[in-house]
Design a protein around this motif. Structure first.
Motif, mmCIF file in Angstrom:
data_model
loop_
_atom_site.group_PDB
_atom_site.id
_atom_site.type_symbol
_atom_site.label_atom_id
_atom_site.label_comp_id
_atom_site.label_asym_id
_atom_site.label_seq_id
_atom_site.Cartn_x
_atom_site.Cartn_y
_atom_site.Cartn_z
ATOM 1 N N GLY A 50 0.694 -1.297 -0.128
ATOM 2 C CA GLY A 50 0.031 -0.088 -0.109
ATOM 3 C C GLY A 50 0.910 0.950 -0.101
ATOM 4 N N VAL A 51 -0.007 2.371 -0.656
ATOM 5 C CA VAL A 51 0.598 3.527 -0.737
ATOM 6 C C VAL A 51 1.138 3.866 0.672
ATOM 7 C CG1 VAL A 51 1.224 5.508 -1.723
ATOM 8 C CG2 VAL A 51 -0.025 3.756 -3.070
ATOM 9 N N GLU A 52 0.616 4.160 1.685
ATOM 10 C CA GLU A 52 0.818 4.106 2.958
ATOM 11 C C GLU A 52 1.454 4.287 3.294
ATOM 12 O OE1 GLU A 52 -2.256 3.015 1.863
ATOM 13 O OE2 GLU A 52 -3.399 5.827 1.792
ATOM 14 N N ALA A 53 1.521 3.100 4.182
ATOM 15 C CA ALA A 53 2.557 1.988 4.311
ATOM 16 C C ALA A 53 4.701 2.311 3.826
ATOM 17 C CB ALA A 53 2.640 0.485 4.717
ATOM 18 N N ALA A 54 3.832 1.837 1.924
ATOM 19 C CA ALA A 54 5.475 1.599 1.635
ATOM 20 C C ALA A 54 5.633 3.149 1.739
ATOM 21 C CB ALA A 54 4.787 1.723 0.444
ATOM 22 N N GLY A 55 5.225 4.295 1.494
ATOM 23 C CA GLY A 55 5.350 5.790 1.361
ATOM 24 C C GLY A 55 6.494 5.912 3.268
ATOM 25 N N ASP A 56 5.597 5.231 4.508
ATOM 26 C CA ASP A 56 6.279 5.711 5.981
ATOM 27 C C ASP A 56 7.336 4.277 6.080
ATOM 28 O OD1 ASP A 56 5.220 6.382 8.323
ATOM 29 O OD2 ASP A 56 5.092 4.396 9.376
ATOM 30 N N MET A 57 7.242 3.094 5.808
ATOM 31 C CA MET A 57 8.737 3.165 5.044
ATOM 32 C C MET A 57 10.004 3.670 5.263
ATOM 33 S SD MET A 57 8.319 -1.112 4.629
ATOM 34 C CE MET A 57 9.471 -1.533 5.208
ATOM 35 N N ALA A 58 9.812 4.086 3.761
ATOM 36 C CA ALA A 58 10.800 5.104 3.222
ATOM 37 C C ALA A 58 11.385 6.526 4.247
ATOM 38 C CB ALA A 58 10.444 5.544 1.574
ATOM 39 N N ALA A 59 10.149 7.014 4.540
ATOM 40 C CA ALA A 59 9.858 8.529 5.007
ATOM 41 C C ALA A 59 11.251 7.740 6.083
ATOM 42 C CB ALA A 59 8.841 8.348 5.373
ATOM 43 N N ARG A 60 10.776 6.939 6.941
ATOM 44 C CA ARG A 60 11.197 6.168 8.240
ATOM 45 C C ARG A 60 12.953 5.573 8.407
ATOM 46 N NH1 ARG A 60 7.053 5.063 12.417
ATOM 47 N NH2 ARG A 60 5.216 5.379 11.214
ATOM 48 N N GLY A 61 13.031 5.544 6.821
ATOM 49 C CA GLY A 61 14.289 4.421 6.039
ATOM 50 C C GLY A 61 14.255 2.981 7.060
ATOM 51 N N ILE A 62 12.912 2.534 7.000
ATOM 52 C CA ILE A 62 13.059 1.160 7.221
ATOM 53 C C ILE A 62 12.541 -0.234 6.511
ATOM 54 C CG2 ILE A 62 11.230 -0.413 9.288
ATOM 55 C CD1 ILE A 62 10.312 2.115 10.503
ATOM 56 N N PRO A 63 13.931 -0.826 6.713
ATOM 57 C CA PRO A 63 13.830 -1.617 5.262
ATOM 58 C C PRO A 63 13.483 -2.894 5.462
ATOM 59 C CG PRO A 63 16.135 -1.904 7.121
ATOM 60 C CD PRO A 63 14.523 -0.884 7.455
ATOM 61 N N THR A 64 12.895 -2.758 6.136
ATOM 62 C CA THR A 64 12.457 -4.748 6.391
ATOM 63 C C THR A 64 10.314 -4.767 6.771
ATOM 64 O OG1 THR A 64 13.770 -5.813 8.309
ATOM 65 C CG2 THR A 64 14.217 -5.581 6.558
ATOM 66 N N LEU A 65 10.187 -5.232 6.302
ATOM 67 C CA LEU A 65 8.322 -5.744 7.102
ATOM 68 C C LEU A 65 8.816 -6.149 8.350
ATOM 69 C CD1 LEU A 65 6.486 -6.705 4.413
ATOM 70 C CD2 LEU A 65 6.693 -4.637 5.009
ATOM 71 N N GLU A 66 9.819 -7.030 8.809
ATOM 72 C CA GLU A 66 9.757 -7.287 10.577
ATOM 73 C C GLU A 66 9.952 -6.267 10.922
ATOM 74 O OE1 GLU A 66 10.267 -10.763 7.664
ATOM 75 O OE2 GLU A 66 11.449 -8.908 6.919
ATOM 76 N N GLU A 67 11.225 -5.366 10.915
ATOM 77 C CA GLU A 67 11.466 -4.279 11.834
ATOM 78 C C GLU A 67 10.167 -3.180 11.311
ATOM 79 O OE1 GLU A 67 15.898 -3.290 11.411
ATOM 80 O OE2 GLU A 67 14.969 -4.228 9.912
ATOM 81 N N TYR A 68 9.301 -3.149 10.403
ATOM 82 C CA TYR A 68 8.481 -2.486 10.315
ATOM 83 C C TYR A 68 7.195 -2.815 11.432
ATOM 84 C CZ TYR A 68 5.204 0.902 8.241
ATOM 85 O OH TYR A 68 4.525 2.169 8.439
#
Length: 300
Positions: free
Chosen positions: A272-290
């Motif tokens: 999803g755009v919201e989650a993918a953009g949030d991961m990119a903005a925060r610099g979180i590389p993996t789903l496990e960490e997110y």
């Protein structure tokens, strides 16, 4: 979810197992110089955020593609999501993510997490809305399919890439439980289970089975499913822009101890755009960490 292609299975022209063996024997830090010492050249190493050895894949013999051959698919229907896992834990970064929260266990959810600790339930899940996206295809049969949401997002992303002068191809999409079973069992028969588990996802543990993931190729056809693909225009563009369309590079550089798989610059996952953009903005590389989940370097 081969050639330790994330959760794939298969073998291409370049052996990442040989590549990893070279670095292990050299006993030197993983650097750009070390990575470019092999053939084919991987080129400048992506920015590393951790330590470890680079890719060690194995897969189907070149010229064969388990994803591209239609097979009989067992009947299955998705089970309801576990109510206790319908959203990430309050302490995880995703708990404050913009947009709606989704299940982490329901395979029909864009946030489902599939890794070596988290199999699909039901194991033989079949996406109910498989479609062939209107994009450039490098495969046929079931491998050319995605679920409806992913297909629509992929069409937008491929079109944007084309506008930027980058030609992408869909190199591997949906993979059924039957296909994954055949691929994995072939490894077990020829190499034993221990080695099979490093080369191919066990049946029911593949992201590709969800319809939320697919592999991309470059229009020029170079370096498909090889480490050097990271240098190709399609991979470079996707790494920088995929989040705008809801995708992440699911198995990032140097996070194999978290995801269970070495870097796959070609393997994209829709969240999803919201989650993918949030991961990119925060610099979180993996789903496990997110999502605040444990690392899954190996099967339990």
């Amino acid at each position: 979810m081969g050639y330790n292609r994330g959760d794939d299975g298969g073998e291409e022209l370049f052996s990442r197992r040989r590549f990893g063996g070279f670095l292990a024997a050299a006993a030197v830090p993983v650097t750009a110089a070390a990575l470019t010492a092999c053939e084919p050249s991987v080129g400048p190493a992506p920015s590393a955020s951790g330590t470890g050895v680079p890719p060690t894949p194995a897969a189907t013999p070149a010229g064969t593609s388990p994803e591209s051959t239609p097979t009989a698919i067992p009947s299955a229907s998705p089970e309801p999501a576990n109510p206790s896992a319908t959203a990430p834990a309050p302490s995880s970064p995703a708990a404050s993510a913009p947009g709606p929260q989704h299940s982490l266990t329901d395979p029909a959810s864009p946030w489902v997490v599939v890794n070596k600790h988290r199999p699909l339930s039901p194991a033989a899940f079949i996406p109910p809305d498989l479609v062939q996206p209107a994009v450039r295809l490098a495969v046929s049969g079931e491998a050319a399919l995605l679920n409806g949401t992913t297909a629509a997002a992929a069409e937008r992303m491929f079109a944007a890439a084309a506008t930027a002068g980058v030609v992408m191809t869909l190199a591997s999409g949906y993979r059924s439980y039957v296909t994954q079973t055949s691929t994995y069992n072939g490894y077990v028969a020829t190499r034993g289970q221990a080695e099979a588990d490093t080369a191919s996802a066990r049946p029911g543990f593949s992201e590709h089975q969800t319809g939320w993931s697919f592999d991309i190729g470059d229009g020029g056809g170079a370096c498909s499913f090889q480490p050097c693909f990271a240098e190709q225009p399609a991979a470079v563009w996707a790494k920088a822009n995929a989040h705008r369309f809801g995708f992440i590079v699911r198995y990032p550089w140097m996070y194999h101890e978290t995801t269970g798989y070495y870097y796959e610059s070609w393997h994209l996952r829709y969240i999803g755009v919201e989650a993918a953009g949030d991961m990119a903005a925060r610099g979180i590389p993996t789903l496990e960490e997110y999502f605040g989940l444990e690392a899954a370097p190996a099967y339990l």
